[in-house]
Write a protein that holds these residues in place. Sequence first.
Motif, PDB file in Angstrom:
ATOM      1  N   ASN A  47      -5.726   3.600  13.318  1.00 44.76           N
ATOM      2  CA  ASN A  47      -4.696   3.102  12.394  1.00 44.76           C
ATOM      3  C   ASN A  47      -3.303   3.595  12.743  1.00 44.76           C
ATOM      4  OD1 ASN A  47      -6.001   1.405  10.617  1.00 44.76           O
ATOM      5  ND2 ASN A  47      -6.817   3.103   9.428  1.00 44.76           N
ATOM      6  N   VAL A  48      -3.225   4.653  13.520  1.00 46.98           N
ATOM      7  CA  VAL A  48      -1.908   5.226  13.824  1.00 46.98           C
ATOM      8  C   VAL A  48      -1.556   4.910  15.287  1.00 46.98           C
ATOM      9  CG1 VAL A  48      -0.481   7.300  13.744  1.00 46.98           C
ATOM     10  CG2 VAL A  48      -2.429   7.072  12.203  1.00 46.98           C
ATOM     11  N   SER A  49      -0.691   3.923  15.465  1.00 46.74           N
ATOM     12  CA  SER A  49      -0.381   3.454  16.826  1.00 46.74           C
ATOM     13  C   SER A  49       0.115   4.581  17.719  1.00 46.74           C
ATOM     14  CB  SER A  49       0.692   2.383  16.786  1.00 46.74           C
ATOM     15  OG  SER A  49       0.432   1.499  15.766  1.00 46.74           O
ATOM     16  N   ARG A  50       0.915   5.467  17.144  1.00 42.84           N
ATOM     17  CA  ARG A  50       1.480   6.539  17.958  1.00 42.84           C
ATOM     18  C   ARG A  50       0.374   7.410  18.554  1.00 42.84           C
ATOM     19  NH1 ARG A  50       3.090  11.508  18.032  1.00 42.84           N
ATOM     20  NH2 ARG A  50       2.022  11.958  16.073  1.00 42.84           N
ATOM     21  N   PHE A  70      -9.034   5.388   7.697  1.00 45.20           N
ATOM     22  CA  PHE A  70      -9.409   5.836   9.050  1.00 45.20           C
ATOM     23  C   PHE A  70     -10.906   5.589   9.273  1.00 45.20           C
ATOM     24  CE2 PHE A  70      -5.838   9.148  10.066  1.00 45.20           C
ATOM     25  CZ  PHE A  70      -4.901   8.187   9.770  1.00 45.20           C
ATOM     26  N   ASN A  87       0.827  -1.216   0.000  1.00 41.55           N
ATOM     27  CA  ASN A  87       0.000   0.000   0.000  1.00 41.55           C
ATOM     28  C   ASN A  87       0.856   1.258   0.000  1.00 41.55           C
ATOM     29  OD1 ASN A  87      -2.735  -1.403   0.823  1.00 41.55           O
ATOM     30  ND2 ASN A  87      -1.171  -2.138   2.223  1.00 41.55           N
ATOM     31  N   ASP A  96       4.047   5.612   9.291  1.00 43.92           N
ATOM     32  CA  ASP A  96       4.065   6.181  10.649  1.00 43.92           C
ATOM     33  C   ASP A  96       4.193   5.086  11.697  1.00 43.92           C
ATOM     34  OD1 ASP A  96       3.796   8.653   9.641  1.00 43.92           O
ATOM     35  OD2 ASP A  96       1.661   8.873  10.070  1.00 43.92           O
ATOM     36  N   ASN A  97       3.412   4.028  11.490  1.00 44.16           N
ATOM     37  CA  ASN A  97       3.446   2.933  12.459  1.00 44.16           C
ATOM     38  C   ASN A  97       4.819   2.270  12.493  1.00 44.16           C
ATOM     39  OD1 ASN A  97       0.836   3.350  13.258  1.00 44.16           O
ATOM     40  ND2 ASN A  97      -0.026   1.860  11.845  1.00 44.16           N
ATOM     41  N   ASP A 117       0.441   4.096  -1.175  1.00 44.20           N
ATOM     42  CA  ASP A 117      -0.215   5.403  -1.021  1.00 44.20           C
ATOM     43  C   ASP A 117      -0.892   5.584   0.342  1.00 44.20           C
ATOM     44  OD1 ASP A 117      -1.834   3.385  -1.815  1.00 44.20           O
ATOM     45  OD2 ASP A 117      -3.040   4.553  -3.215  1.00 44.20           O
ATOM     46  N   VAL A 118      -0.626   4.684   1.277  1.00 43.60           N
ATOM     47  CA  VAL A 118      -1.176   4.870   2.624  1.00 43.60           C
ATOM     48  C   VAL A 118      -0.055   5.315   3.541  1.00 43.60           C
ATOM     49  CG1 VAL A 118      -2.340   3.732   4.543  1.00 43.60           C
ATOM     50  CG2 VAL A 118      -2.829   3.043   2.200  1.00 43.60           C
ATOM     51  N   SER A 119      -0.220   6.471   4.170  1.00 41.07           N
ATOM     52  CA  SER A 119       0.912   6.992   4.947  1.00 41.07           C
ATOM     53  C   SER A 119       0.956   6.432   6.373  1.00 41.07           C
ATOM     54  CB  SER A 119       0.862   8.508   4.974  1.00 41.07           C
ATOM     55  OG  SER A 119      -0.135   8.940   5.879  1.00 41.07           O
ATOM     56  N   HIS A 120      -0.176   5.961   6.892  1.00 37.96           N
ATOM     57  CA  HIS A 120      -0.137   5.579   8.303  1.00 37.96           C
ATOM     58  C   HIS A 120       0.684   4.320   8.567  1.00 37.96           C
ATOM     59  CE1 HIS A 120      -3.951   3.384   7.251  1.00 37.96           C
ATOM     60  NE2 HIS A 120      -3.322   2.461   7.926  1.00 37.96           N
ATOM     61  N   PHE A 165       7.081   4.467  14.435  1.00 34.29           N
ATOM     62  CA  PHE A 165       6.720   4.372  15.847  1.00 34.29           C
ATOM     63  C   PHE A 165       7.300   3.104  16.458  1.00 34.29           C
ATOM     64  CE2 PHE A 165       3.398   3.417  19.184  1.00 34.29           C
ATOM     65  CZ  PHE A 165       3.785   4.438  20.031  1.00 34.29           C
ATOM     66  N   ARG A 182      -6.122   7.880   0.626  1.00 37.44           N
ATOM     67  CA  ARG A 182      -6.321   6.519   1.125  1.00 37.44           C
ATOM     68  C   ARG A 182      -6.371   6.486   2.655  1.00 37.44           C
ATOM     69  NH1 ARG A 182      -7.217   1.805  -2.263  1.00 37.44           N
ATOM     70  NH2 ARG A 182      -7.370   0.161  -0.725  1.00 37.44           N
ATOM     71  N   ASP A 183      -5.622   7.375   3.281  1.00 40.41           N
ATOM     72  CA  ASP A 183      -5.639   7.421   4.747  1.00 40.41           C
ATOM     73  C   ASP A 183      -7.041   7.758   5.257  1.00 40.41           C
ATOM     74  OD1 ASP A 183      -3.035   6.785   5.801  1.00 40.41           O
ATOM     75  OD2 ASP A 183      -2.315   8.569   4.787  1.00 40.41           O
ATOM     76  N   LYS A 230      -0.085  16.770  10.724  1.00 38.07           N
ATOM     77  CA  LYS A 230      -0.279  15.525   9.985  1.00 38.07           C
ATOM     78  C   LYS A 230      -1.527  14.773  10.452  1.00 38.07           C
ATOM     79  CE  LYS A 230       2.318  11.911   7.979  1.00 38.07           C
ATOM     80  NZ  LYS A 230       3.133  10.787   8.313  1.00 38.07           N
ATOM     81  N   ARG A 258      -4.111   3.254  -6.684  1.00 40.39           N
ATOM     82  CA  ARG A 258      -4.804   2.012  -6.317  1.00 40.39           C
ATOM     83  C   ARG A 258      -6.294   2.248  -6.238  1.00 40.39           C
ATOM     84  NH1 ARG A 258      -3.018  -1.899  -1.635  1.00 40.39           N
ATOM     85  NH2 ARG A 258      -4.999  -1.119  -0.880  1.00 40.39           N
TER      86      ARG A 258
END
Lengths: 264, 289
Positions: B109-112, B195, A235, A243-244, A237-240, A247, B190-191, B158, B252
Amino acid sequence: MSELVTSKNLEQVIEKNKLIKDDILRLTNDFTVRFNKSGVTGQDKLSFSVLKENHLIQIPIDDEYWGGAIITKGSIKIPVINTAQPRVYQYFVAWHEIYHLFYDLNLREETHNIAVDMDLNERRADYFAAKMIFGNVYDYYYSLDDENFIDKVIKCMDVYKAPYKAVLIELFEEAVTKYNDLDLKEKILEHFDNKPDDLVQKFIDLELDAELVKPSYVVSLGGLEKKIQSVIKENPDVSHHKDNYQFLLTLKNKIKKGVEGLAK
Amino acid sequence: MKGEGIKELKKYLSIGKPLKVCILDNNSVEFLTWVRKNVSPEKIFSQYDMILIPKWVWVEVCDSDNRKSYINDLKHYSKVQIIDEVDYLTLVDYKEAELYYLFLYCCYNVSRLVSFIKKNILKNRPVEDLDPYEEWLNIFYEEGLDQRKLSNGRIQKKNAGEISIAVLSYILSYYYSGSIDTITIFSSDRDTYEFVSKAKEILYKDERFKDRSNTSITFKSNDFLIYEWTRLGYINEDNIDAFVDNYRQTRRIKFTRKKQDNSIEEQDKLIENTVFLEMLKDSTIHLIF
């Protein structure tokens, strides 16, 4: 883990073991059939390899009473092992957690079943671990020609890669239930609560590999890194996901820094 | 929008008329400014009763005069409202704990961020003991979200836009399901999609929300819009190649395709422009995102 076993309740522990013995032996057979298809012979390696397939997290935690756990989140169960504890404990804890992971009905049903006797449940996990680790420790003990009781126990620890108390409990059970060996029984009761505090030196003196009684400080986060890397690839184009990943690396570094303090 | 404005909006949302609501993401606004000459805003938006833009998204929109003036022009076709996140509390009838969970789930989706929320906002307390919403929202925005400085000097937060859109859409979905017919998010990010999807997964399992009626939330990505516009004849066949060439990149796409026996196949794959042009002619296809 179960309530602290001491010389005072050792007899009760053996009584409890009697109640669960048939059950546990059935489970150890089941385990070997279902999970050891590749015929792994090192029990220490076998338990870790099975746990790793279940996303085992290994982290050093500065708490000598915390050996490990199964963390449940919804339907996901993740085993955790404290690598700041000596390796012998880790091996034992690994088998203990395997019991919870695969055979603990409490965990399997998700909802907490209060009808289960928690103490007995933990005893079952410990007994399962003992039965996976030990062969005929009684015979092995008597095959050793050392004069000294403690030296013999340490040699048992070495060959079975088992903790001090676990060796004594196993010996005690055999002495009491099978051989009526009063002499050994006395010796065990006498030494049970006085684990030698210089085990590392004792291992060295006996020309044994002392790594076994030292912590490993392994940091491993359940294969998460690889997993995130692969979803990033799938993926782009998915930014998270990125990030994960960052992290996770930050966390890992933090843990490693903490370990430097622990390992000294 | 503060105070009086939000009360008016609440009243409007509660009149019971089946409303069609559209929520705009910054990246879609940018795309729409490019294609404005080909497809007028009227054609796209006059079907919606209301266009909503969360303030955190509006801040991003305002980095470009083009985008800002595009939105200002939309007022001719529909009711346009910019909603301050602080006012989300009024929209959920001051149910602070529920609002906390909506934020938490939309960040899942963002663990932080999950870690930040639990550590710095919940601080190991029961949810009933949370600080007032306005206070923790501020901490979340100022300290929780990653930031970077843009060339124009503005600090970009962000994921602020994505999270704010996701929370707003669930507020509308769960608290106004009786009067809202459709909630459509215009976004190609996509985020944002993930989400919203992740939050849905958790809300459906959560005791607090799972049995409540809710309005479904759908998306119109840029690719979806192009597909829709070719169907509606807004872009004619002679121009379509140039249009796709100018305004679309490999991306995509999540879509379904009806097979000969009427069963449906799901797909989610990287689609280049040449393949996309073929897809535009194929009426067995439905774009999801």
